[in-house]
Motif scaffolding. Structure first.
Motif, PDB file in Angstrom:
ATOM      1  N   ARG A   1     -13.555 -34.033  28.543  1.00 39.75           N
ATOM      2  CA  ARG A   1     -12.628 -33.292  29.437  1.00 39.75           C
ATOM      3  C   ARG A   1     -13.677 -32.098  30.009  1.00 39.75           C
ATOM      4  O   ARG A   1     -14.703 -30.981  28.666  1.00 39.75           O
ATOM      5  CB  ARG A   1     -12.054 -32.413  28.877  1.00 39.75           C
ATOM      6  N   ARG A   2     -13.724 -31.224  31.469  1.00 31.54           N
ATOM      7  CA  ARG A   2     -14.313 -30.211  31.856  1.00 31.54           C
ATOM      8  C   ARG A   2     -13.552 -29.370  32.150  1.00 31.54           C
ATOM      9  O   ARG A   2     -12.462 -29.767  32.748  1.00 31.54           O
ATOM     10  CB  ARG A   2     -15.292 -30.737  32.527  1.00 31.54           C
TER      11      ARG A   2
ATOM     12  N   ASP B   1      -7.520 -39.833  30.573  1.00 28.50           N
ATOM     13  CA  ASP B   1      -6.757 -41.295  30.627  1.00 28.50           C
ATOM     14  C   ASP B   1      -7.571 -42.256  32.291  1.00 28.50           C
ATOM     15  O   ASP B   1      -6.211 -43.141  32.363  1.00 28.50           O
ATOM     16  CB  ASP B   1      -5.975 -41.007  30.547  1.00 28.50           C
ATOM     17  N   SER B   2      -7.621 -41.347  32.493  1.00 27.08           N
ATOM     18  CA  SER B   2      -8.186 -42.792  34.189  1.00 27.08           C
ATOM     19  C   SER B   2      -9.188 -43.560  33.559  1.00 27.08           C
ATOM     20  O   SER B   2      -9.921 -44.083  32.500  1.00 27.08           O
ATOM     21  CB  SER B   2      -9.155 -41.596  34.522  1.00 27.08           C
ATOM     22  N   TYR B   3      -8.494 -44.548  34.437  1.00 25.61           N
ATOM     23  CA  TYR B   3      -9.268 -46.264  34.032  1.00 25.61           C
ATOM     24  C   TYR B   3     -10.831 -46.041  35.063  1.00 25.61           C
ATOM     25  O   TYR B   3     -10.766 -46.322  36.019  1.00 25.61           O
ATOM     26  CB  TYR B   3      -7.843 -47.440  34.493  1.00 25.61           C
ATOM     27  N   LEU B   4     -11.369 -46.728  34.463  1.00 24.53           N
ATOM     28  CA  LEU B   4     -12.787 -46.643  34.820  1.00 24.53           C
ATOM     29  C   LEU B   4     -13.488 -47.871  34.603  1.00 24.53           C
ATOM     30  O   LEU B   4     -13.214 -49.157  33.812  1.00 24.53           O
ATOM     31  CB  LEU B   4     -13.275 -45.608  34.045  1.00 24.53           C
TER      32      LEU B   4
ATOM     33  N   ALA C   1     -15.731 -46.804  39.218  1.00 32.78           N
ATOM     34  CA  ALA C   1     -14.571 -46.686  40.291  1.00 32.78           C
ATOM     35  C   ALA C   1     -13.478 -45.888  39.509  1.00 32.78           C
ATOM     36  O   ALA C   1     -13.589 -46.086  37.660  1.00 32.78           O
ATOM     37  CB  ALA C   1     -14.233 -47.931  40.558  1.00 32.78           C
ATOM     38  N   ALA C   2     -12.101 -45.717  40.013  1.00 32.71           N
ATOM     39  CA  ALA C   2     -11.450 -44.564  39.150  1.00 32.71           C
ATOM     40  C   ALA C   2      -9.749 -45.280  39.752  1.00 32.71           C
ATOM     41  O   ALA C   2      -9.918 -45.147  40.682  1.00 32.71           O
ATOM     42  CB  ALA C   2     -11.252 -43.499  38.391  1.00 32.71           C
TER      43      ALA C   2
END
Length: 319
Positions: free
Chosen positions: A76-77, A192-195, A183-184
């Motif tokens: 996390r940034r 929690d992004s699907y990558l 891709a996300a």
């Protein structure tokens, strides 16, 4: 992005049991993190440690080692003032019946915020990004790359044509590369992004190993065309393709600045000069990073810019 940063490591307070039972060594580099966990509890299975979403690169009975990029593993940034902070967790998932309980330990890397860092800008489908006197573009194209795509919906298995380019203006001729693409399901990358990985390891088109995806032959050094086979990812949902574009000195190609296709029965091949395909050998391991300076700096070679393309939709065959 991290080129001009100095770095330091910040550890949050850990419980006393951690200090007694184990030791964590964290090395925050400009582009990647190395974490070594030394475990003194003989019952602990070091293969069960995770750094965010990442498995250990290697492990022994008493040690787990991670060497990962800051863009991976769900780091996390957070930007606050002049600080740029990356946070994650080292977790231990205890096996059923184990006497070693599950645990979580914070992992934090803090840097100076780079002067040329800006938040990601999002516009649907077509993006233009400016940096210094360079202007970067990404766009969905039709089948022969002669114009924009007529639709943003793509049947599973069809080809998604993408062009990336840079307007060079007063600069010397530059070579446009795609350093990384994933891709996300979100326009901004979240923990929690699907990558789905497309291009990794500094220009290796990993998707070409399992699909018909490929970098197309170049027409201009300032452009790079990608034919991407629509993959079984978030079918029917909005998909965003996040890429890192690099404008680079054509004479400065190395293992960290390249475009590599995987060719069946041949292996990895360098797009721009197949006789130097040895630069792609690291695609099966790790292509080491090196600092990238601004083109305005003396003796510099290139500049990077992040971009996002979407939303687009992958349609199932039965839709």
């Amino acid at each position: 992005m991290m080129a001009s940063l100095w770095f330091c490591v910040l550890f949050w307070g850990l419980v006393a049991a951690f200090l007694v039972n184990a030791e964590m060594k964290l090395d925050c580099r400009p582009d990647y993190v190395t974490l070594v966990w030394k475990e003194s509890r003989s019952q602990a299975d070091t293969a069960l440690f995770r750094l965010g979403s990442c498995f250990p690169n290697s492990f022994t009975a008493g040690e787990a080692i991670f060497s990962v990029e800051l863009d991976d593993c769900n780091f996390r940034r957070m930007v606050t003032g002049n600080n740029l902070t990356y946070t994650n967790e080292l977790t231990y998932s205890s096996a059923s019946g184990s006497v070693v309980p599950p645990s979580t330990y914070p992992v934090v890397c803090r840097y100076d915020r780079p002067q040329d860092w800006y938040p990601l800008v999002y516009d649907p489908v077509f993006n233009t990004y400016g940096q210094e006197d360079l202007v970067f573009h990404m766009e969905l194209m039709n089948d022969d790359f002669s114009g924009p795509a007529e639709s943003t919906s793509f049947p599973l298995g069809s080809l998604i044509h993408i062009t990336a380019s840079v307007e060079q203006q007063n600069h010397q001729p530059l070579l446009l590369l795609l350093d990384k693409c994933i891709a996300a399901t979100t326009p901004e990358l979240q923990p929690d992004s699907y990558l789905y990985p497309i291009i990794t390891n500094k220009g290796c088109l990993v998707d070409s190993k399992v699909t018909r995806s490929k970098f197309e032959p170049r027409q201009k050094t300032s452009e790079l065309n990608l034919s991407l086979q629509a993959f079984r990812f978030a079918v029917g949902e909005a998909v965003f393709i996040h890429c890192n574009l690099v404008a680079w000195d054509p004479n400065g190609l190395d293992k960290t600045k390249k475009a590599c296709n995987y060719v069946d029965n041949q292996g990895w091949e360098l797009l721009d000069n197949p006789s130097y395909s040895s630069l792609c050998d690291c695609c099966e391991s790790r292509c080491r990073s090196r600092k990238t300076r601004s083109l305005g700096s003396s003796g510099s070679h290139g500049v990077e810019q992040r971009a996002v393309l979407g939303p687009l939709t992958i349609i199932g065959l039965n839709s």
